[in-house]
Design an enzyme around this catalytic site. Structure first.
Site, short mmCIF file in Angstrom:
data_model
loop_
_atom_site.label_atom_id
_atom_site.label_comp_id
_atom_site.label_asym_id
_atom_site.label_seq_id
_atom_site.Cartn_x
_atom_site.Cartn_y
_atom_site.Cartn_z
N ASP A 34 -2.70 -1.28 0.38
CA ASP A 34 -3.10 -1.56 -1.01
C ASP A 34 -4.27 -0.68 -1.46
OD1 ASP A 34 -1.24 -3.68 -0.81
OD2 ASP A 34 -2.78 -5.02 -0.04
N GLU A 200 4.18 -6.57 -8.82
CA GLU A 200 2.83 -6.98 -8.43
C GLU A 200 1.96 -5.74 -8.45
OE1 GLU A 200 2.97 -8.65 -4.48
OE2 GLU A 200 4.08 -6.97 -3.67
O1 FUB Z 1 -1.29 -6.76 0.87
C1 FUB Z 1 -0.77 -8.00 0.52
C2 FUB Z 1 0.15 -7.86 -0.65
O2 FUB Z 1 1.19 -6.99 -0.34
C3 FUB Z 1 -0.51 -7.23 -1.85
O3 FUB Z 1 -1.34 -8.09 -2.53
C4 FUB Z 1 0.70 -6.78 -2.57
O4 FUB Z 1 0.45 -5.92 -3.63
C5 FUB Z 1 1.50 -6.18 -1.46
O5 FUB Z 1 1.11 -4.87 -1.15
#
Ligand code: FUB
Length: 445
Positions: A34, A200
């Protein structure tokens, strides 16, 4: 000392930390995911989340597991300094200290103060600092009204801050100058995509007056990176396409940021390179991002070579090649049980030579003074000869290195026949032998 005060050590660590080398992945001793990258004071700061293998007190062994955040920085995208832990789950009063849910963060600067936003337990917290590497002081309460994950803090040219996150849809709220309260209601970002699929990890940036709203989007099996363009941070946004296709291997997530540094644009993203059998232990990579005249983005193909120039006098990890012959070169872990030891390139041949058996590694800086020798960390039971050339198969021969037949890895030093000036591609080929493994190549003054 209160736990959150450990951050005071971070600045001091900057000079003490050993630099980490480049290529993809860029961080080679920790899992990092991330990636949120920003340029502060001419230096790139990277705020990733930090995947760890699940410890004994976390029973979701098949899920994301993250306890803290490190910050890294670089002035050349090649050498990364780990400034240490800036926020840990135990520093945050409202976080269950064994939830291991410190997911994707972001950081930005306003009026000389650094604001680090992080999600945990479906809420979004804030920590502030006077320097990009900390020490960060954690706010007692999460941001009121922001329920969700993956905060992005976008600050417009006029100084207006916007908090964007993934909640029930992609949400945005203008922030007050205190950076912790909404200045008006939050709204769902209006944008169109050709079909549905989970989104997301929002990331917003601005270029030539255009706002880019970008996000991981699982419209097929795994997450792609996609983008929309618009005239205002609040939208509406128009879908323009992909920045990166879904990974060819099994990493379900992707997550990214975009940054301009020294006149070029870069995409930071992640993949599970060091953990091929468990995609919740990920690693940050960088590749260059280019734009068309109309502001649209060209698709980025993930590379092993990554970005930046590698000094010839470093251990050049040729397994992070920029091109490879059509067959007879394989890449494998040096030690599959310790993947952070990295990879090796295996030059192999069966009965007849199907030349050339080669790979190239571009952007090697040989400097302006002649180098004298080359060291090859190699392994071959039967031995053979490796040729090193500048540029390509017809390029200047730098050395023909005889690799001895031995059961163990060995470092062979060989004098150079020639030493080019400046930046060249390194062309590595197997002249003779049937199985030679190379961990790295280093040129010596
Ligand atoms: O790293 C945990 C989760 O996985 C993140 O919050 C999302 O964006 C995905 O990468």
């Amino acid at each position: 000392m209160k736990p959150q005060n450990y951050g005071f050590l971070a600045g001091a660590l900057m000079l003490l930390s050993a630099p980490l080398l480049a290529q993809n992945p860029i961080i080679r001793d920790n899992f990092t995911a991330d990636p949120s990258a920003h340029v502060f004071n001419g230096r790139v700061y990277l705020y990733p989340s930090h995947d760890i293998p699940a410890p004994y007190d976390y029973n979701r062994k098949d899920w994301f597991c993250m306890a803290d955040y490190h910050v890294y920085s670089s002035d050349n995208l090649v050498d990364w300094v780990d400034h240490g832990v800036i926020v840990d789950q135990t520093y945050v009063p409202w976080v269950n200290t064994r939830s291991y849910s410190m997911w994707a963060p972001d950081c930005n600067v306003k009026d000389g103060k650094y604001y680090f936003y992080f999600p945990a337990n479906n809420r979004i917290g804030l920590a502030t600092a006077d320097q990009p590497y900390g020490p960060f002081r954690v706010e007692e309460q999460p941001i009121q009204g922001a329920n969700g994950i993956d905060p992005c803090i976008f600050i417009d040219d006029d100084g207006t801050p916007y908090l964007i996150w993934s909640g029930m849809g992609m949400q945005i709220a203008k922030l007050k100058d205190n950076m912790k309260e909404f200045d008006g209601p939050s709204t769902t970002i209006q944008h169109n995509t050709p079909q549905s699929g989970m989104k997301e990890g929002p990331f917003m940036f601005k270029r030539n007056g255009i706002y880019y709203f970008t996000f991981p989007w699982a419209e097929k099996q795994r997450e792609t990176l996609a983008y929309c363009m618009g005239k205002s941070p609040m939208g509406p946004f128009e879908y323009k396409g992909k920045i990166m296709e879904q990974s060819e291997t099994v990493c379900w997530t992707n997550h990214h940021s975009v940054v301009e540094f020294q006149g070029k644009w870069y995409l930071f993203y992640h993949h599970n390179d060091y953990s091929p059998y468990f995609d919740k232990n990920r690693s940050v990579c960088i590749d260059e991002l280019t734009f068309n005249e109309d502001g649209t983005i060209n698709l980025v193909k993930p590379t092993l070579r990554g970005v930046g120039v590698t000094p010839a006098t470093r251990e050049i990890q040729i397994d992070r090649y920029s091109s490879v012959g059509p067959e007879n070169v394989k890449i494998d872990f040096v030690n599959p049980d310790r993947t952070f030891d990295g990879w090796k390139a295996i030059f192999w041949n069966t009965t007849e030579y199907r030349q050339p058996i080669y790979l190239t590694y571009d952007r090697v800086d040989f400097g302006d003074k002649p180098l004298k020798s080359v060291t090859l960390k190699c392994h071959s039971l039967a031995g053979g000869v490796i040729d090193l050339r500048a540029d390509n198969a017809q390029g200047q021969l730098l050395a023909s290195v005889t690799v001895p037949g031995k059961p163990d890895w060995t470092e062979v030093v060989c004098p150079l026949q020639a030493s080019p000036n400046g930046v060249h591609t390194l062309y590595v080929s197997m002249r003779s032998g049937n199985h030679i493994e190379i961990d790295w190549v280093r040129f010596n003054p």
